[in-house]
Write a protein that holds these residues in place. Structure first.
Motif, short mmCIF file in Angstrom:
data_model
loop_
_atom_site.label_atom_id
_atom_site.label_comp_id
_atom_site.label_asym_id
_atom_site.label_seq_id
_atom_site.Cartn_x
_atom_site.Cartn_y
_atom_site.Cartn_z
N VAL A 1 1.00 3.18 -5.76
CA VAL A 1 1.59 2.88 -4.47
C VAL A 1 1.94 4.21 -3.82
O VAL A 1 2.62 5.03 -4.43
CB VAL A 1 2.86 2.01 -4.62
N GLU A 2 1.46 4.42 -2.60
CA GLU A 2 1.79 5.67 -1.91
C GLU A 2 3.27 5.68 -1.57
O GLU A 2 3.84 4.65 -1.22
CB GLU A 2 0.96 5.79 -0.63
N TRP A 3 3.88 6.85 -1.66
CA TRP A 3 5.29 7.01 -1.32
C TRP A 3 5.39 8.03 -0.21
O TRP A 3 4.89 9.14 -0.33
CB TRP A 3 6.08 7.49 -2.54
N HIS A 4 6.01 7.64 0.89
CA HIS A 4 6.16 8.54 2.03
C HIS A 4 7.63 8.68 2.37
O HIS A 4 8.32 7.69 2.59
CB HIS A 4 5.39 7.99 3.24
N CYS A 5 8.13 9.90 2.39
CA CYS A 5 9.50 10.16 2.79
C CYS A 5 9.50 10.66 4.23
O CYS A 5 8.70 11.53 4.58
CB CYS A 5 10.15 11.22 1.90
N HIS B 1 0.84 -1.19 0.00
CA HIS B 1 0.00 0.00 0.00
C HIS B 1 0.88 1.25 0.00
O HIS B 1 0.61 2.21 -0.71
CB HIS B 1 -0.92 0.00 1.22
N THR B 2 1.97 1.20 0.80
CA THR B 2 2.82 2.36 0.99
C THR B 2 4.29 1.94 0.99
O THR B 2 4.62 0.88 1.50
CB THR B 2 2.51 3.05 2.34
N VAL B 3 5.13 2.80 0.46
CA VAL B 3 6.57 2.64 0.58
C VAL B 3 7.06 3.84 1.39
O VAL B 3 6.71 4.98 1.10
CB VAL B 3 7.27 2.60 -0.79
N VAL B 4 7.87 3.57 2.41
CA VAL B 4 8.45 4.62 3.25
C VAL B 4 9.94 4.65 2.96
O VAL B 4 10.59 3.61 2.96
CB VAL B 4 8.20 4.34 4.75
#
Length: 152
Positions: free
Chosen positions: A70-74, A49-52
């Motif tokens: 795909v959500e990308w979170h930094c 769902h998400t990549v951090v």
């Protein structure tokens, strides 16, 4: 390495199972390479769902995440505890593997890292986080994350 060439390591972890999915070593790890490694992992493990990530800002990654939805979170700069589990792993990786080995060529760290990842995932005891309300079966939630990080 003995020839004094530096290499980088792409670390990918499943945040739920705490399994290390990929440790990729190379002299350069571009956004295109990140995207290729993530695409390969999706073929094996399914889409997260998400990549951090900590320090990945690339047009190739932005396109990859948008194309695959795909959500990308930094994490915030200077805030490593937002990615604390991965930071702890990076410390263990440095202490137990990288600082203890004199690498002779680029294939050497690839082999050593793969063996270390196998040991970490299959020999060392670690468990996923406890069950959450609404997830009584203990099954992996659909909102799992893959974390990306590079030890310095």
């Amino acid at each position: 390495m003995v020839r004094c060439r530096r290499f980088r390591i792409l670390c990918v972890v499943d945040d739920y199972t705490r399994a290390w999915l990929r440790l990729a070593a190379d002299t350069s790890l571009s956004g295109v390479r990140f995207a290729r490694e993530l695409t390969r992992l999706i073929g094996v493990r399914g889409k997260p769902h998400t990549v951090v990530s900590d320090n990945v800002a690339s047009s190739a990654i932005l396109c990859w995440s948008q194309e695959r939805r795909v959500e990308w979170h930094c994490i915030a700069p200077g805030k490593p505890m937002q990615n604390g589990f991965v930071e702890g792993f990076n410390g263990r990786l440095r202490d137990e593997c990288l600082n203890e080995t004199l690498f002779t060529s680029l294939p050497h760290p690839r082999f050593v890292l793969d063996a270390w990842r196998h040991d970490y995932n299959h020999v060392r005891p670690h468990q996923p986080p406890p069950r959450r309300p609404g997830n009584l079966s203990g099954a992996r939630p659909q909102t799992g994350c893959h974390h990306l990080n590079q030890p310095s």
